[in-house]
Each structure stands twice: as C-alpha cells, then as structure tokens.
Design an enzyme around this catalytic site. Structure first.
Site, short mmCIF file in Angstrom:
data_model
loop_
_atom_site.label_atom_id
_atom_site.label_comp_id
_atom_site.label_asym_id
_atom_site.label_seq_id
_atom_site.Cartn_x
_atom_site.Cartn_y
_atom_site.Cartn_z
N PHE A 1 0.83 -1.20 0.00
CA PHE A 1 0.00 0.00 0.00
C PHE A 1 0.87 1.25 0.00
O PHE A 1 1.87 1.33 0.72
CB PHE A 1 -0.88 0.06 1.27
CG PHE A 1 -1.72 -1.16 1.52
CD1 PHE A 1 -3.02 -1.22 1.06
CD2 PHE A 1 -1.20 -2.23 2.23
CE1 PHE A 1 -3.81 -2.34 1.30
CE2 PHE A 1 -1.98 -3.36 2.48
CZ PHE A 1 -3.29 -3.40 2.02
N ASP A 2 0.46 2.24 -0.77
CA ASP A 2 0.96 3.59 -0.56
C ASP A 2 0.31 4.13 0.71
O ASP A 2 -0.69 3.57 1.20
CB ASP A 2 0.59 4.45 -1.78
CG ASP A 2 1.08 5.87 -1.65
OD1 ASP A 2 2.19 6.09 -1.12
OD2 ASP A 2 0.35 6.79 -2.07
N GLY A 3 0.84 5.21 1.24
CA GLY A 3 0.32 5.75 2.48
C GLY A 3 -0.75 6.82 2.29
O GLY A 3 -1.95 6.56 2.45
N PHE B 1 -1.38 -0.81 -4.17
CA PHE B 1 -2.42 0.21 -4.28
C PHE B 1 -1.81 1.60 -4.09
O PHE B 1 -1.11 1.85 -3.10
CB PHE B 1 -3.50 -0.02 -3.23
CG PHE B 1 -4.20 -1.34 -3.36
CD1 PHE B 1 -5.08 -1.58 -4.40
CD2 PHE B 1 -3.96 -2.36 -2.44
CE1 PHE B 1 -5.73 -2.81 -4.52
CE2 PHE B 1 -4.61 -3.58 -2.55
CZ PHE B 1 -5.50 -3.81 -3.60
#
Length: 301
Positions: free
Chosen positions: A160-162, A272
């Site tokens: 995941f991106d943040g 994502f």
C-alpha cells in the site's frame, strides 16, 4: 442462514479476473447484441487468466490453511447478463476457483451490490465503478493491465501507498499546494497527531484481524507500506499506525525513489496507490490498483 459478516470479502469484476479483451472489443466496436452472441458462441472456451487471477487464487487458498473454516470469500460482480456470464462461470469451474456468489447486471454498473454483500475491497477494470465504490466507503481500485506476475510461493502480499490510500490526503494536500519543504515542516510539527484514515484503512484492519488467526511463522498474508515519504515525515506515519493498533509487516520509506523495483523485491501480488504516474510505473513490475481518491485525482474527477 448463511452470513458473510464474519468473513473478509473481496468483490471483483469479470474483466479483472479474466482476460476479456476480445469480447470487450466486440462490445465496443459492434454493440451489446454482437457481444452477447460472441459470448454465447464461445461459452465453452476457457478464458485466459486476468491481472487479478493470481491474487484471487492465493486469497481463496487461505480457507484451506484454516482447515475448512471459511474466512474469506470472493464475490463476482459483472456487467454481463447471467446468460453471457455463463462463460465466466465455466472458466471459474475450469480453474477450480471456489467462487459461488455473483451479481450479473446486464450492462448496468454492479457497484450497488457491494454494500449488500458486505465487501471490504472492490477490484475492477472500470474506473467509474471504482469511484462509486469509494463513495460508498469501500476500499476500491482500478486494476492496471500488464503487471501481474505469478509467484511460486503461497504467501499473499499486499502493498500500500500511504497518503490518500491508508491515510487521508491531508498531508498530500499541503505537499501539492506548498511544496516539499512545507510538507516536511508540517509533518514534523504534527508528528504526535495521528493522520486521518484513508479509503483502505478498514481493509487493512480487516486483513490484520485475519492475520491474527495464524501464528507468526505460518501466516499466509504479508503487508507492506511502500511510500515516497522519508525522514522526518516517517514519524507521523509510524505513530498513526501505532495509535490505530495496526501492524504492517514491512515499511519502506523511499524519499521519492521509484517504487517498482522495491515492490518487485517485496513480491507484491498487488500494490495500491492514488497517483496515476506512480501506478503506471509500478505496473511495469507488479499488479497495480489505482485508487482514484484524494487531491492527486481532483483534476480527473
């Protein structure tokens, strides 16, 4: 009476699960009737695997690891009619995927069935359906073709991106408006203040609950944060996850470096990210889902 409330539920479109490029081209060039005729004529021809197929296959294998305790489910949501969708279900049976529930909407968007099915995540090739799902508060992403890689092990790896994915886009708004120096200063000043939750917070929490049912050496799921952030902006992220009582298996702070090679090193089954340019780069290495949420996507709305 069957219930899905205690399961982790992923909804997926037929075009994400299988390669439907040929039939979709018929639909775009010749219309709905020609598409229906094509699907019916080929309903016994097995479809090739789509970009999300390896992810779905590993996801469903989690039930086998729990010795019959069915804790995950995949729901098929499709714009096909039930009649033309027969080819899709024939292909599901051919590959041995335990997918038994579906909604076929005959040209209409299927996103309205996401909430009744209790879905935690929606993966689709249709960006508008994904936006509708996000508006309903469900984690959702548009799968970008070209990055799927089948790994030989059985561990399911989510990356995941943040900002604007796990977290809100409040910090990203400052970066977009005022630049990197202002962003770093604001994050340093707010290091003790947890970030708001983004569209994937709930899905990450549900994943962690599922992970907790396995021992540390036997868990078939690994999660990673892969972010462009670097020190000093890392501290707020760490403290936010701590405040949420959320644990990630790996965290990679790249300071703006391209993410693709790191995602491949992690072995992500899917990544994502909210930013289209980051997604295009990552998709060269791993299956990637664009999350059309936050300030980075305002111009596309």
């Amino acid at each position: 009476m069957p219930q899905l409330a205690d399961k982790l539920v992923i909804a997926i479109s037929s075009r994400a699960l299988f390669d439907l490029q040929d039939s979709h081209r018929v639909f775009e060039e010749r219309g709905l009737q020609a598409f229906s005729d094509y699907q019916t004529a080929h309903e016994n021809d097995v479809l090739e695997k789509g970009d999300a197929f390896p992810l779905v296959e590993k996801f469903l294998q989690i039930n086998d690891r729990l010795e019959g305790d069915s804790r995950v489910e995949v729901i098929l949501l499709s714009r096909n009619s039930a009649d033309t969708g027969l080819r899709v279900f024939n292909s599901i049976e051919h590959y041995g995927l335990n997918i038994t529930r579906a909604a076929f909407c005959n040209g209409e968007s299927p996103y309205r069935y996401i909430a009744p099915f209790g879905c935690h995540l929606f993966l689709s090739s249709d960006g508008q359906d994904v936006r509708h799902a996000l508006e309903q508060g469900v984690a959702a992403a548009t799968l970008i073709a070209g990055g799927a890689r089948e790994r030989q092990d059985d561990t399911l790896r989510f990356a995941f991106d943040g900002d604007a994915v796990i977290f809100s886009d409040e910090a990203e708004q400052i970066f977009k408006r005022d630049g990197l120096a202002a962003f770093a200063a604001a994050e340093r000043a707010s290091a003790q203040k947890p970030l708001g939750g983004g569209p994937f917070k709930g899905f990450l929490e549900a994943l962690q609950r599922l992970q907790s049912e396995f021992g540390p050496d036997s868990c078939p799921i690994r999660t990673a944060l892969v972010t462009a952030r670097s020190a000093p902006a890392h501290e707020r992220v760490i403290r936010t996850l701590r405040a949420w009582n959320v644990r990630l298996d790996e965290s990679v702070f790249l300071g703006g470096l391209p993410k693709g090679e790191f995602l491949r090193a992690f072995g992500a089954d899917v990544f994502f990210d909210d930013q289209p340019n980051h997604c295009a780069s990552a998709a060269e290495h791993v299956a990637t889902g664009h999350v059309p949420h936050g300030v980075a996507n305002l111009e596309e709305s």
